[in-house]
Design a protein around this motif. Sequence first.
Motif, PDB file in Angstrom:
ATOM      1  N   LYS A 232       0.807  -1.224   0.000  1.00 17.53           N
ATOM      2  CA  LYS A 232       0.000   0.000   0.000  1.00 17.53           C
ATOM      3  C   LYS A 232       0.839   1.273   0.000  1.00 17.53           C
ATOM      4  O   LYS A 232       0.446   2.271  -0.583  1.00 17.53           O
ATOM      5  N   PHE A 233       1.978   1.254   0.648  1.00 19.97           N
ATOM      6  CA  PHE A 233       2.781   2.465   0.805  1.00 19.97           C
ATOM      7  C   PHE A 233       4.123   2.300   0.102  1.00 19.97           C
ATOM      8  O   PHE A 233       4.719   1.220   0.137  1.00 19.97           O
ATOM      9  N   THR A 234       4.614   3.369  -0.487  1.00 21.05           N
ATOM     10  CA  THR A 234       5.872   3.319  -1.228  1.00 21.05           C
ATOM     11  C   THR A 234       7.009   2.811  -0.351  1.00 21.05           C
ATOM     12  O   THR A 234       7.790   1.954  -0.772  1.00 21.05           O
ATOM     13  N   LEU A 235       7.108   3.311   0.865  1.00 18.28           N
ATOM     14  CA  LEU A 235       8.198   2.906   1.754  1.00 18.28           C
ATOM     15  C   LEU A 235       8.188   1.403   2.011  1.00 18.28           C
ATOM     16  O   LEU A 235       9.214   0.731   1.883  1.00 18.28           O
ATOM     17  N   THR A 236       7.041   0.861   2.348  1.00 23.67           N
ATOM     18  CA  THR A 236       6.974  -0.577   2.651  1.00 23.67           C
ATOM     19  C   THR A 236       6.994  -1.426   1.388  1.00 23.67           C
ATOM     20  O   THR A 236       7.466  -2.558   1.415  1.00 23.67           O
TER      21      THR A 236
ATOM     22  N   TYR B 274      25.932  -4.423   5.830  1.00 23.74           N
ATOM     23  CA  TYR B 274      25.621  -4.965   4.511  1.00 23.74           C
ATOM     24  C   TYR B 274      24.101  -5.059   4.329  1.00 23.74           C
ATOM     25  O   TYR B 274      23.543  -4.635   3.324  1.00 23.74           O
ATOM     26  N   PHE B 275      23.449  -5.594   5.339  1.00 21.18           N
ATOM     27  CA  PHE B 275      22.001  -5.781   5.314  1.00 21.18           C
ATOM     28  C   PHE B 275      21.268  -4.431   5.328  1.00 21.18           C
ATOM     29  O   PHE B 275      20.365  -4.190   4.530  1.00 21.18           O
ATOM     30  N   LEU B 276      21.666  -3.533   6.236  1.00 20.44           N
ATOM     31  CA  LEU B 276      20.991  -2.232   6.367  1.00 20.44           C
ATOM     32  C   LEU B 276      21.206  -1.340   5.141  1.00 20.44           C
ATOM     33  O   LEU B 276      20.261  -0.687   4.681  1.00 20.44           O
ATOM     34  N   VAL B 277      22.408  -1.323   4.611  1.00 14.39           N
ATOM     35  CA  VAL B 277      22.651  -0.542   3.397  1.00 14.39           C
ATOM     36  C   VAL B 277      21.846  -1.130   2.243  1.00 14.39           C
ATOM     37  O   VAL B 277      21.313  -0.395   1.408  1.00 14.39           O
ATOM     38  N   GLY B 278      21.707  -2.438   2.220  1.00 13.39           N
ATOM     39  CA  GLY B 278      20.886  -3.083   1.194  1.00 13.39           C
ATOM     40  C   GLY B 278      19.448  -2.595   1.243  1.00 13.39           C
ATOM     41  O   GLY B 278      18.832  -2.341   0.202  1.00 13.39           O
ATOM     42  N   ILE B 279      18.896  -2.415   2.430  1.00 11.88           N
ATOM     43  CA  ILE B 279      17.520  -1.929   2.576  1.00 11.88           C
ATOM     44  C   ILE B 279      17.397  -0.501   2.049  1.00 11.88           C
ATOM     45  O   ILE B 279      16.445  -0.168   1.338  1.00 11.88           O
ATOM     46  N   VAL B 280      18.366   0.340   2.363  1.00 12.85           N
ATOM     47  CA  VAL B 280      18.343   1.724   1.861  1.00 12.85           C
ATOM     48  C   VAL B 280      18.424   1.728   0.331  1.00 12.85           C
ATOM     49  O   VAL B 280      17.669   2.429  -0.341  1.00 12.85           O
ATOM     50  N   VAL B 281      19.310   0.930  -0.211  1.00 10.90           N
ATOM     51  CA  VAL B 281      19.490   0.880  -1.665  1.00 10.90           C
ATOM     52  C   VAL B 281      18.228   0.372  -2.361  1.00 10.90           C
ATOM     53  O   VAL B 281      17.824   0.935  -3.385  1.00 10.90           O
ATOM     54  N   ILE B 282      17.593  -0.662  -1.820  1.00 13.38           N
ATOM     55  CA  ILE B 282      16.398  -1.174  -2.505  1.00 13.38           C
ATOM     56  C   ILE B 282      15.266  -0.161  -2.483  1.00 13.38           C
ATOM     57  O   ILE B 282      14.484  -0.079  -3.435  1.00 13.38           O
ATOM     58  N   PHE B 283      15.166   0.615  -1.407  1.00 17.50           N
ATOM     59  CA  PHE B 283      14.132   1.656  -1.385  1.00 17.50           C
ATOM     60  C   PHE B 283      14.412   2.717  -2.438  1.00 17.50           C
ATOM     61  O   PHE B 283      13.521   3.101  -3.196  1.00 17.50           O
ATOM     62  N   ILE B 284      15.641   3.185  -2.499  1.00 15.33           N
ATOM     63  CA  ILE B 284      15.992   4.219  -3.490  1.00 15.33           C
ATOM     64  C   ILE B 284      15.757   3.708  -4.903  1.00 15.33           C
ATOM     65  O   ILE B 284      15.146   4.393  -5.734  1.00 15.33           O
ATOM     66  N   ARG B 285      16.194   2.508  -5.191  1.00 12.47           N
ATOM     67  CA  ARG B 285      16.016   1.942  -6.539  1.00 12.47           C
ATOM     68  C   ARG B 285      14.536   1.764  -6.872  1.00 12.47           C
ATOM     69  O   ARG B 285      14.096   2.078  -7.978  1.00 12.47           O
ATOM     70  N   GLY B 286      13.759   1.236  -5.927  1.00  9.30           N
ATOM     71  CA  GLY B 286      12.331   1.048  -6.175  1.00  9.30           C
ATOM     72  C   GLY B 286      11.625   2.367  -6.417  1.00  9.30           C
ATOM     73  O   GLY B 286      10.833   2.504  -7.348  1.00  9.30           O
ATOM     74  N   PHE B 287      11.910   3.356  -5.590  1.00  3.01           N
ATOM     75  CA  PHE B 287      11.291   4.679  -5.711  1.00  3.01           C
ATOM     76  C   PHE B 287      11.625   5.315  -7.065  1.00  3.01           C
ATOM     77  O   PHE B 287      10.736   5.783  -7.779  1.00  3.01           O
ATOM     78  N   ILE B 288      12.893   5.315  -7.430  1.00  2.00           N
ATOM     79  CA  ILE B 288      13.305   5.933  -8.701  1.00  2.00           C
ATOM     80  C   ILE B 288      12.742   5.164  -9.895  1.00  2.00           C
ATOM     81  O   ILE B 288      12.239   5.769 -10.847  1.00  2.00           O
TER      82      ILE B 288
END
Length: 179
Positions: A61-65, A145-159
Amino acid sequence: MNVISWLGSHFIGLFQAGGKQFVGMATGIIPTLLVLLTATYTIIRLIGEERVARAVQSTAKFTLTRYTIMPILAVLSLTNPMCYTYGRFLPERQKPAFYDSTVSFVHPVTAFFPYANAGELFVWLGVADGIQKLGLSLGPLAARYFLVGIVVIFIRGFITERITSWLANRMERKAGASA
């Protein structure tokens, strides 16, 4: 003749080294992978596949999640490459972004959940071996590694969602102009 015997001994030596590596994996990482995978599927069975599906739909439902929780659930529960099927819960315009964020997470996830992407496990094990040879702990690196991966996937998904939306609108305008 020395060249032939050298080639013969080193040729078979390559396979002997591979055999030692295989035995090491069979007594080390493979049992761990099997237990992790069994635990994940057991949890899904206990919760119920329908409930898991509803939980996945609610994360969309939400972009972040949609580009953090949803890809993480997909990769952990279905592993690579089946994790991309979670995209079926999304509208067509969001599927490319979901794929982009999910495919970007199958590498960082191996630090804590090696069963999720066995193909990438060798990369993590190589990095981990180097870190251990330096006498450093793997825990902090795995967490980063895990936390940076979460940030990267959000940025990639959003863009990717924004780019997909822009391209779809552009195509619709072109189709409308030519009609």
